[in-house]
Structure formats: C-alpha cells, structure tokens
Design an enzyme around this catalytic site. Sequence first.
Site, PDB file in Angstrom:
ATOM      1  N   SER A 108       0.861  -1.193   0.000  1.00  0.00           N
ATOM      2  CA  SER A 108       0.000   0.000   0.000  1.00  0.00           C
ATOM      3  C   SER A 108       0.889   1.232   0.000  1.00  0.00           C
ATOM      4  O   SER A 108       1.030   1.904  -1.010  1.00  0.00           O
ATOM      5  CB  SER A 108      -0.939   0.003   1.203  1.00  0.00           C
ATOM      6  OG  SER A 108      -1.914  -0.999   1.050  1.00  0.00           O
ATOM      7  N   GLY A 109       1.524   1.536   1.151  1.00  0.00           N
ATOM      8  CA  GLY A 109       2.373   2.724   1.220  1.00  0.00           C
ATOM      9  C   GLY A 109       3.869   2.417   1.188  1.00  0.00           C
ATOM     10  O   GLY A 109       4.688   3.342   1.179  1.00  0.00           O
ATOM     11  N   GLY A 110       4.256   1.152   1.208  1.00  0.00           N
ATOM     12  CA  GLY A 110       5.661   0.773   1.056  1.00  0.00           C
ATOM     13  C   GLY A 110       6.566   1.089   2.240  1.00  0.00           C
ATOM     14  O   GLY A 110       7.785   1.050   2.106  1.00  0.00           O
ATOM     15  N   GLY A 179       0.989   4.300   4.179  1.00  0.00           N
ATOM     16  CA  GLY A 179      -0.171   3.813   3.437  1.00  0.00           C
ATOM     17  C   GLY A 179      -1.227   3.292   4.400  1.00  0.00           C
ATOM     18  O   GLY A 179      -0.911   2.571   5.341  1.00  0.00           O
ATOM     19  N   ASN A 473       4.226  -3.104  13.674  1.00  0.00           N
ATOM     20  CA  ASN A 473       4.426  -2.149  12.581  1.00  0.00           C
ATOM     21  C   ASN A 473       5.882  -1.674  12.494  1.00  0.00           C
ATOM     22  O   ASN A 473       6.255  -1.027  11.513  1.00  0.00           O
ATOM     23  CB  ASN A 473       3.500  -0.946  12.734  1.00  0.00           C
ATOM     24  CG  ASN A 473       2.235  -1.086  11.890  1.00  0.00           C
ATOM     25  OD1 ASN A 473       2.088  -2.062  11.157  1.00  0.00           O
ATOM     26  ND2 ASN A 473       1.352  -0.124  11.986  1.00  0.00           N
ATOM     27  N   TYR A 474       6.679  -1.965  13.540  1.00  0.00           N
ATOM     28  CA  TYR A 474       8.125  -1.729  13.440  1.00  0.00           C
ATOM     29  C   TYR A 474       8.784  -3.080  13.203  1.00  0.00           C
ATOM     30  O   TYR A 474       9.583  -3.563  13.991  1.00  0.00           O
ATOM     31  CB  TYR A 474       8.660  -1.075  14.718  1.00  0.00           C
ATOM     32  CG  TYR A 474       8.199   0.344  14.919  1.00  0.00           C
ATOM     33  CD1 TYR A 474       7.736   1.101  13.845  1.00  0.00           C
ATOM     34  CD2 TYR A 474       8.245   0.948  16.166  1.00  0.00           C
ATOM     35  CE1 TYR A 474       7.316   2.404  14.025  1.00  0.00           C
ATOM     36  CE2 TYR A 474       7.829   2.258  16.346  1.00  0.00           C
ATOM     37  CZ  TYR A 474       7.363   2.974  15.278  1.00  0.00           C
ATOM     38  OH  TYR A 474       6.952   4.272  15.453  1.00  0.00           O
TER      39      TYR A 474
END
Length: 537
Positions: A108-110, A179, A473-474
Amino acid sequence: MGSPSSLFFVILVYSFFLVSSATSFPIQKKFTRCLQAKSQNAIPFATSFFTPDNSSFTTVLESTAQNLRYLLPSMPKPEFIFTPLDDSQVQAAIICAKKLKIHMRVRSGGHDYEGLSFVSLIEEPFMILDLAKLRAINVDIARNTAWIQAGATIGEVYYRISEKSQVHGFPAGLCTSLGIGGHITGGAYGSMMRKYGLGVDNVIDARIVDAHGNILDRAAMGEDLFWAIRGGGGGSFGIILWWQIKLVRVPPAVTVFTVTKTLEQNANKILYKWQQVAPNIDENLFMRVLIKVTNSSVAGKKTVSTSYNALYLGGANKLLQVMKKYFPELGLTKNDCLETSWIKSVLYIAGYPNNTPAEILLQGKPSSKAYFKAKSDFVRQVIPETALNSLWKVFMQEDGPLMIWNPYGGMMSKIPESATPFPHRNGTLYKIQYLTGWLDGDKNMEKHMNWIRRFYYTTKPYVSSFPREAYVNYRDLDLGMNQFNETSFLRSSLWGYKYFKDNFMRLVKVKSKVDPSNFFRHEQSIPPIKKKLLIFL
Ligand SMILES: Cc1cc2nc3c(=O)[nH]c(=O)nc-3n(C[C@H](O)[C@H](O)[C@H](O)COP(=O)(O)OP(=O)(O)OC[C@H]3O[C@@H](n4cnc5c(N)ncnc54)[C@H](O)[C@@H]3O)c2cc1C
Ligand SMILES: *[C@@H]1O[C@H](CO)[C@@H](O)[C@H](O)[C@H]1NC(C)=O
Ligand SMILES: *[C@@H]1O[C@H](CO)[C@@H](O)[C@H](O)[C@H]1NC(C)=O
Ligand SMILES: *[C@@H]1O[C@H](CO)[C@@H](O)[C@H](O)[C@H]1NC(C)=O
Ligand SMILES: *[C@@H]1O[C@H](CO)[C@@H](O)[C@H](O)[C@H]1NC(C)=O
C-alpha cells in the site's frame, strides 16, 4: 515439398514449437491472460503491468519503498508489478496468482521496515500487487465517518478530513506518507493516542479480498476475522481494500512545542521525571522525546540531546498550567508554544518547516528515504537516572542514532489487551523505538546493524520481558522469520508472542480457519495450523 514426408516434418516442427512455447511461456504472459479472462472490464496493461524489461519498472518498484536497504541490487526482485485500478482487479489478481502458483506480495504505502511488501527473502518467483492507484477517500462529516481506500496515505486522509471540518480528525500515524492499507493493519499510533487510542480502535468496518478472491465486509467476514485484521499485522489474512473509520473531535486550536535539553542542561534528571509524568498526565497532552547525539557546547565533544516534541489538544494557557503543575522541570514557556489548527499540527509533528501549506499532504509520497534498521521495546518500569548514563555510552558509539520515547497511558490503558490483536496496553509507560539510518549503501551496513543489536542487548534489563514486547508495525526480522515457503507454528511463536502476547493464539486460530492453505504468507506472517491440532488452541 508437398510429399507426405515433408508434411509430416512440418507438423512435427509445428507441434514441437507449440509444446515448447507452452512450457516456456513466461509467467507474466500467463498472468496477464488470466487477469484478462477473470476481470469484468478490459485492463490497460500498458499502464498497470510492469515487467523488468519495461523502462518504468524500476521507477514503479522504488516509488514508495521507504527502506533503501531493500532496494540494494542484492535484494530479490519481482517478476512483475501489477497496479490494479479497481476492487475487481484485486480479486482477479488473487485468483490468478493462486492458479499460477506465483507468490504474491501486497503493497500500500511501502513503509514496511523490512521491505516485506516488495521483497520476498524466502520465496521466488514472486510478484507485487501495488495498490498505489486505489486511493479514494470519502469523508462523511454528518455521520462522523469516512471510507478510505488502502492505497491512500494517512496524510491524504488527514487533509480530506480537515478540508470538510476544522473540528474533526483521526488518531493515526505521525509520518504522513504511511499507506492506509499496511499502517492500520498493525495498530497505527499517533499524537492523539492518549486521548483516542490507535487507528485500529477507531475502525468500524472494512472491505477485504480473502484467499478465495471473495470481497467481504464486516458482516460477511464475521467478528473473528474483523478482530484479526485490526492489529494482527499486514499480509496474513487478506487484502484490505477499504477501511471505514470513525472520526474524532479535535478543538479548533491546538498547541505544539519542541523543547531540547542536552546532558549539560540536566537532560537525565528531566528524562527521569518525564517517565513518571508523561504516561499519567492530562490525556490531551502527547509529549514524546526524540533522543540524538549532537555536538556539545564544549568544542570537539559530543553530547546527548533530548527533544520534547508535543501536541496538546487545547490552548497554550491551559497547557502551561498543566506543565507548571506536573512537569515544571522542563521549564516550558509561552514562547515555546505555537497555537495552530489540528491539520497544521500534523505538519509540525511530521517535521515539515513552519508555513508549509497543508496541500503538501496530497503529494502522497515519502519526503525522504534512507537505509535504516529499527527495533522497538515497551517500558513498564521507570529506568533509574543512574542507568541512563550507561545507556548513553553505547548510544554514542553510533554515527547517527535516534531513539523515540513515546508515552502511553490515557485511553491506551482503558482498552483491554484482547480488544484488538495489539496488546501493549495498560501498564505500559512508554514505547522506545531505536533507529539508525545512513546514506552510503551497504558500505558500513554491518557496523550499523551490529550497533543497533548491541544497543538492544544493552537495554534489555530495563524493558518488558517474557515476552520482550515489540510493535508489529516496526517489523524486525531479527526476532525470527518463517523459512522458505513454509511457516512453522513454533518458529512463528518466537516473534508472535512479542508482537501480540496472548492474542497470537487467537490470530493463529483465525488464520487456520480463513486461509488454511497459507496463500497470504511472508517472513513474519501468522501461520495456519492443521485442523486436528486446532482443538488444542
Ligand atoms: C518513516 C516511517 C514513519 C512511521 N511512523 C509511524 C507512526 O507514526 N505510527 C505508526 O503506527 N507506525 C509508523 N510507522 C510504521 C508503519 O505503520 C508501518 O510500516 C506500516 O506497515 C506501513 O504501512 P504501508 O502501507 O505504508 O506499508 P507497506 O510496506 O505497503 O505494507 C506493510 C505490510 O502490510 C502489508 N500490506 C500492505 N497493504 C496491505 C493491504 N492493503 N492489505 C493487507 N496487507 C497489506 C504488506 O504486505 C506488508 O506486510 C512508520 C514507518 C516509517 C517507515
Ligand atoms: C513500458 O513502459 C512504457 C512507459 O515507460 C509504456 O508506454 C509501455 O506501454 C510499457 N510497455 C508494456 C509492454 O507494458
Ligand atoms: C559537529 O562537529 C564536527 C567537528 O567537530 C563538525 O564536522 C560537524 O559539522 C558538527 N555537527 C553539527 C551538527 O554541528
Ligand atoms: C491498569 O492496571 C493497574 C495495575 O497495574 C490497575 O490498578 C488499573 O485498574 C488498570 N486500569 C484499567 C483501566 O484496567
Ligand atoms: C515448498 O517448496 C518445496 C520445494 O520447492 C516444494 O516441494 C513444496 O511443495 C512447497 N510447499 C508449499 C506449501 O508450497
């Protein structure tokens, strides 16, 4: 010519040609043919399908990729990139990838820290389904909601909300080029988390494509799967097409500030106090600390600088009262404070220079890229002042290290650990993010990677344990990864418990039900387990 034997020869050659071209038919051709057959409308392949021999391939591949480490020439490259134009093309892509047995990555946002949305370290050949062209945002102020498409950036979402109302916002990421698709699947925190929780806490519906190519909304997917996609990490359960979010109220004027203290300016004492104050203070106040190495006022010497970077959902006078009462050590003054609109505070916290027009958010792409490695920790007990000095010793060994200490408490403590897969809730004082970035490619890469691993080892006594928690998410592949085209439950549980604590088991259960053949897989995807073992969960 014309004799039976030469005719026979022609047929022989012809059929040989047919057979060989069928077997060597490139996967790209097979895929486009399949897409065309499965899609309702004609697909403009010239502008939505990119193979390595096309002049646009590299530009498209690199477009949103945030971590340059995963664009190094040594990294595996996809066979092709497909950028669908509507939901039905996403469905068709899944059906075709499954049929042709080509491994799929979705982007999505890379911004994936380990590049998992565009590089497969465990399985080739692979393709990229890039949702960059699916970025509609429909804000409905009257209903307090918005439907947003996975390829939009969070900055575009903030802008579209503020365009319709000055008193509405959404509590998600600080970095505006994230994203929506990947960001919200892992939690999505930002400067309003202490007041309103995470992005996932404010999602009310979604549309996804499952492993069978079906489009499902919340009612159709059921509450278990809807629970799993709100924090269980991207790329495990299906492809998010749309999220429906609930907007939150923001005041017409908010206040931001950044105050920096070095070791010579009592940084340790203030940071020690911050640990006790920031997670318990007024939940309208989000006050993070950016920690760096800078030149000291003494020539030739280095020091540690701590920058208190904050958003207060209210006016400056009220903020000054709160700070005077609970955190006078920082010495915040009216001059440090900037009263502004919520959308301008988004730009401020994201690091844009003052007076940058909000329209910059519509560019929808990262403003800078670097080679980097990051890790995360959650802190549940105040780190003693004396221990800080021993941390700085190792911290200062790196060229450009960065730590971000991010306070919890407030709404984060009120939401039960099992409400969503994101488990780092009550009892967490703050999160630490460790980062090191560089620009000279792989020249000194080992040195940087070794430093961050050493520093992570140094902080171990001060952070959560059993499990040592981490933010999905990290993404951090040091925590472990799935092996070649196979996910073992035992191996996955190494990082599974760190990212999700006890929610990991429930995620495995959902995964086993909705994607037992493990179509959606990557280095750290949730593993399915065999049906007969499920009774033990
Ligand atoms: C500079 C920077 C700043 C950041 N700041 C914050 C922050 O303030 N708050 C915060 O919470 N996080 C932050 N993050 C982390 C960020 O939330 C994650 O990297 C997130 O996964 C990015 O989403 P993306 O769509 O941009 O990434 P992508 O790389 O596209 O995807 C990430 C993962 O999700 C999967 N995925 C992508 N799209 C979909 C989809 N549509 N459906 C299902 N799976 C999908 C991918 O396959 C991949 O596994 C930051 C990251 C960076 C690089
Ligand atoms: C290759 O890329 C160019 C633009 O760079 C485009 O015009 C062309 O149609 C592409 N070719 C194919 C086969 O996709
Ligand atoms: C710090 O000092 C060094 C020399 O000691 C200098 O090269 C460098 O530019 C300085 N950095 C900053 C940020 O001032
Ligand atoms: C959070 O945990 C503390 C103990 O660690 C407890 O006293 C408190 O009631 C909890 N808060 C909520 C909202 O569950
Ligand atoms: C994994 O790869 C091996 C070797 O290429 C293959 O035999 C096996 O079928 C694959 N398994 C799956 C689940 O795709």
